[in-house]
Enzyme design. Structure first.
Site, PDB file in Angstrom:
ATOM      1  N   LYS A   1       0.859  -1.185   0.000  1.00 48.20           N
ATOM      2  CA  LYS A   1       0.000   0.000   0.000  1.00 48.20           C
ATOM      3  C   LYS A   1       0.895   1.235   0.000  1.00 48.20           C
ATOM      4  CE  LYS A   1      -2.984   3.083   2.274  1.00 48.20           C
ATOM      5  NZ  LYS A   1      -3.039   3.940   3.466  1.00 48.20           N
ATOM      6  N   GLN A   2       0.641   2.130  -0.955  1.00 50.37           N
ATOM      7  CA  GLN A   2       1.511   3.305  -1.105  1.00 50.37           C
ATOM      8  C   GLN A   2       0.684   4.516  -1.522  1.00 50.37           C
ATOM      9  OE1 GLN A   2       3.934   5.410  -0.388  1.00 50.37           O
ATOM     10  NE2 GLN A   2       5.391   3.725  -0.772  1.00 50.37           N
TER      11      GLN A   2
END
Length: 352
Positions: free
Chosen positions: A239-240
């Site tokens: 997740k970014q």
């Protein structure tokens, strides 16, 4: 009006800019792209059968089932940002059951939240939607604020409540990052042994990353390297934040870089910047989900669709979006999550 035409309408005069762009630097034929058999990326790995089962449960649930894409509802802001600040716009979400209900109603692949939220209703809902238990958090009640990730429970606790996956955050670049890397690497290994999947929030955090000219916490090169460290400790999904700039290494002047590196890998187009993030996730073999960002009000719907288009066309694997959905009435929250899902279901929105 077809949904593709609706996407074009939402993007407005930027429609062609986003929908017709071709990535020339890192071409799509180098990527492992999301598909109905995305879990097959792990068939030769050391993940055991139970982990593959958990990944399959996550990828094959909700409106995006069997597409290779993920839309996860994350609501842990009660710890990170204070419950009062997070939920004053919609008091329903002080009640944790409503968090789970929103994810189910919207057809999300899973719901990510805290030990307390998910444990309180595990017996009723753990079999109805995949639980992603966030095992660590930064708390901002300490004054002055400090930026660290504190484990709030154990991997075994998450397994006992029926979690499909655990989630964790590492602040790469912070003074505490070495400790966090070790903690989460060990937690991910334990989770895999117990048969759960792993999702890593790969955030950068260092005062030097924000200069007078630019905030490089969301630069493509620094977030890309955070992703690469995340897949190194065997995150199954990364997740970014969506990249909004580049040249962090160069303009802060640290690490390893040269001008040719930037010229050969990317441009300033948002899809190319996100493509660099995907490349750092083992060329897409580990799925990249971008965050939806905070709620800004009326622009949330169009921003959510734009972010989904960028992520999908870059070769990403979906969105993890919370505040744009839960800081509004249930019906509107469901509509914005469904709008994001429609981008991934729309065949005319292709990989750039």
């Amino acid at each position: 009006m077809s949904y593709y035409q609706k996407i074009q309408q939402i993007l407005g005069d930027k429609s062609s800019y986003y929908l017709d762009h071709t990535c020339e630097k890192i071409r799509r034929n180098r990527l492992s792209l999301p598909s109905f058999d995305s879990v097959e990326n792990f068939q030769d790995s050391d993940r055991n059968v139970q982990v593959l089962k958990s990944l399959s449960q996550l990828y094959n649930h909700g409106n995006l089932a069997h597409t290779g894409y993920l839309n996860i509802l994350p609501i842990d802001q009660g710890i990170e940002h204070s419950a009062a600040f997070s939920f004053y716009k919609n008091q329903d979400y002080f009640d944790p059951e409503n968090i789970i209900k929103l994810a189910i109603e919207a057809g999300c692949n899973g719901v990510a939240s805290t030990f307390g939220v998910l444990a309180l209703h595990a017996r009723k809902y753990a079999h109805r939607i995949p639980f992603v238990v966030k095992i660590n958090h930064n708390e901002l009640l300490t004054y002055p604020n400090k930026y660290d990730q504190i484990p709030y429970g154990t991997v075994k606790e998450a397994w006992n409540m029926g979690a499909t996956a655990i989630g964790a955050t590492i602040y790469f670049g912070s003074e505490e990052s070495n400790k966090q890397i070790v903690q989460i690497a060990e937690a991910f290994e334990e989770a895999h042994q117990l048969g759960m999947a792993t999702i890593l929030w790969c955030y950068t955090r260092n005062e030097a990353f924000k200069t007078k000219q630019e905030d490089y916490h969301s630069s493509a090169d620094l977030t890309g390297q955070a992703n690469h460290l995340g897949v190194t400790i065997k995150a199954d999904v990364i997740k970014q934040k969506l990249p909004v700039t580049n040249f962090g290494y160069k303009n802060i002047n640290f690490g390893k870089f040269d001008d040719e590196m930037y010229d050969s890998l990317t441009t300033d187009h948002p899809i190319d910047l996100c493509r660099l993030q995907v490349a750092n996730c083992y060329m897409g073999k580990i799925g990249l989900i971008n965050s939806g960002g905070g709620s800004e009000g009326e622009s949330d719907f169009s921003e959510a669709v734009r972010t989904a288009v960028i992520n999908k066309r870059a070769g990403g694997s979906g969105l993890i979006m919370g505040r744009k959905a839960f800081q509004r009435p249930l019906k509107e929250g469901v509509e914005i999550l469904n709008a994001v899902q429609q981008v991934y279901l729309e065949e005319k929105v292709t990989i750039a």
